[in-house]
Design an enzyme around this catalytic site. Structure first.
Site, PDB file in Angstrom:
ATOM      1  CE1 TYR A  51      -3.656   2.550   0.508  1.00 11.73           C
ATOM      2  CE2 TYR A  51      -2.452   3.289   2.441  1.00 11.73           C
ATOM      3  CZ  TYR A  51      -3.470   3.478   1.522  1.00 11.73           C
ATOM      4  OH  TYR A  51      -4.287   4.578   1.617  1.00 11.73           O
ATOM      5  CG  ASP A  69       5.659   3.490   1.045  1.00  7.97           C
ATOM      6  OD1 ASP A  69       5.941   4.044   2.133  1.00  7.97           O
ATOM      7  OD2 ASP A  69       4.504   3.448   0.573  1.00  7.97           O
ATOM      8  CE  LYS A 128       0.732   4.979   8.354  1.00 11.66           C
ATOM      9  NZ  LYS A 128       0.746   4.255   7.110  1.00 11.66           N
TER      10      LYS A 128
END
Ligand SMILES: *Cc1c(COP(=O)(O)O)cnc(C)c1O
Length: 430
Positions: free
Chosen positions: A147, A240, A268
């Site tokens: 994702y 990522d 995050k």
């Protein structure tokens, strides 16, 4: 059976359903994958969540990994308050942005320059635009189950067969955009080699430590193959690290193995719990971004002073001792959860600060394996955990995020609840 008093959550959910699609602002929160309604949160403190009905939980979502120091850590909070007192944003550069970029580049050797965004999704968008501009190519190669935010071109699922043109994973994603992405099964060497031989891709984009189909670490040699195939095919390697970055190690997840991305996506942890993302990489690539170069990218709140202050405060607390402690704590939790399962077959892969309890008889190496897990039993287990004061990520396709705020006592309490919850699964499913 232990149940949860959730009168006020239910009432809020009823109101929310009329106003917010599905009653939430981001889908997993709705808890549909575990067959219950969402729990509305009143506050968090350390590793604990308190909901609107007064129930307390040991929290293993921790804002989906953004809160590596738990809720309302005093240093992070003080940094946010101190920044807020000077105003919440100016639309002009600030010293904190330079300090955060310095800290990131110190921690990630492959990152020489940084562009801040307000989310990981935006950082992924920027990375693929840069990769396309730098290579003059359009196709992308991504992995099934990875994702990278809700970007059209990355919200793509595999077609039939290996390494096929992508199909839209959501209505509204144009098929032409999806077709520009080739989806390869994670950990499948042959499919990756075939894809890089067949497609002149702008980028291979990968989570170095995939955690969005549950935690599915790379098999031996697969990260090296990513770098090798990118070089051999002229594609950029975009790593990522939105989850893995600054969580499993002081910088990137593959740093110790010497594998560097050309571009790295962050999020995050670097926002310290506030909205922030970033893309970074080699200077000659990053200088293609406006206004240094011609690749356009912008953001009203990018590098927001509160988010930057929170991110800096969070990173400053992340020294070697912190990672060692997070590793010990996660190991104890992973071992304990495996034991608590008793006769039930589970797989508990872990890395410092993240783990997944897969309801599976065999190791999970791919999205297909994660999909084949016993999702009903997992859902029943999660519901039972909630009733016993433990808040797990409410889906088999997510990772648990133990934080530095979790105490040994909370871990032991979690393991007791887990054992009781495992023991009750059959009864609740019958
Ligand atoms: C969360 C996540 C994103 C998206 O970040 P947002 O801030 O939610 O847009 C991208 N990549 C990975 C690996 C993620 O886990």
């Amino acid at each position: 059976m232990t149940t949860l008093t959730d009168t006020r959550s239910r009432e809020l959910h009823r109101r929310a359903l009329r106003l917010l699609p599905g009653g939430v602002n981001s889908p997993v929160r709705a808890m549909r994958a575990i067959g219950r309604e969402p729990i509305f949160i009143e506050r968090g403190a350390g590793a604990e969540l308190i909901d609107v009905d007064g129930n307390r939980y040991v929290d293993y979502v921790c804002s989906w990994g953004a809160l590596i120091h738990g809720h309302a850590h005093p240093d992070v909070l003080a940094a946010i308050v101190e920044a807020a007192e000077r105003g919440t944003g100016y639309g002009a550069p600030t010293p904190g942005e330079v300090a955060l970029a310095e800290e990131i580049t110190r921690r990630m050797p492959s990152v020489e320059m940084v562009r801040m965004t307000s989310s990981g999704t935006e950082a992924a968008m920027t990375a693929i635009r840069l990769a396309r501009a730098a290579t003059g190519r359009e196709p992308l190669i991504k992995f099934a189950g990875a994702y990278h935010g809700h970007v059209d071109g990355l919200l793509v699922q595999a077609g039939s067969g290996l390494a096929t043109q992508g199909l839209p994973a959501s209505p509204g994603v144009p098929s032409a955009v999806a077709a520009a992405t080739v989806v390869v099964p994670w950990n499948d060497r042959h499919a990756l080699i075939a894809a890089t031989e067949q497609v002149r891709a702008a980028a291979i984009i990968a989570e170095p430590l995939p955690a969005n189909m549950g935690l599915v670490p790379a098999q031996e040699g697969f990260p090296e193959l990513l770098r090798e195939r990118a070089d051999a095919s002229g594609a950029l390697l975009v790593l990522d690290e939105v989850i893995s970055g600054f969580r499993v190690d002081r910088g990137g997840a593959l740093q110790l193995r010497g594998i560097q991305g050309d571009l790295t996506i962050m999020g995050k942890v670097i926002g310290g719990g506030l909205p922030a993302g970033a893309v970074g990489g080699r200077a000659e690539l990053m200088r293609m971004l406006a206004p240094a170069g011609e690749v356009y990218q912008a953001g009203t709140l990018s590098g927001n002073p509160l988010a930057v202050a929170a991110g800096l405060a969070a990173l400053e607390l992340l020294d070697e001792a912190a990672y060692a402690r997070l590793g010990d704590l996660t190991a104890r939790l992973a071992d304990g959860l495996r034991e608590a399962a008793g006769a039930r077959p589970v797989q508990v892969p872990w890395r410092p600060g993240l783990l997944t309890v897969f309801f599976s008889e065999r190791p999970v190496q791919s999205l297909a394996d994660a999909t084949a897990c016993d999702h009903d039993a997992h859902a029943a287990w999660c519901r039972a955990l909630l009733a016993r004061g433990v808040y797990p990520p409410p889906s088999q396709f997510e990772a648990w995020f133990p934080s530095l705020a979790h105490t040994e006592e909370q871990i032991e309490r979690t393991l007791d609840a887990a054992a009781a919850a495992f023991a009750g699964i059959e009864e609740s499913l019958s």
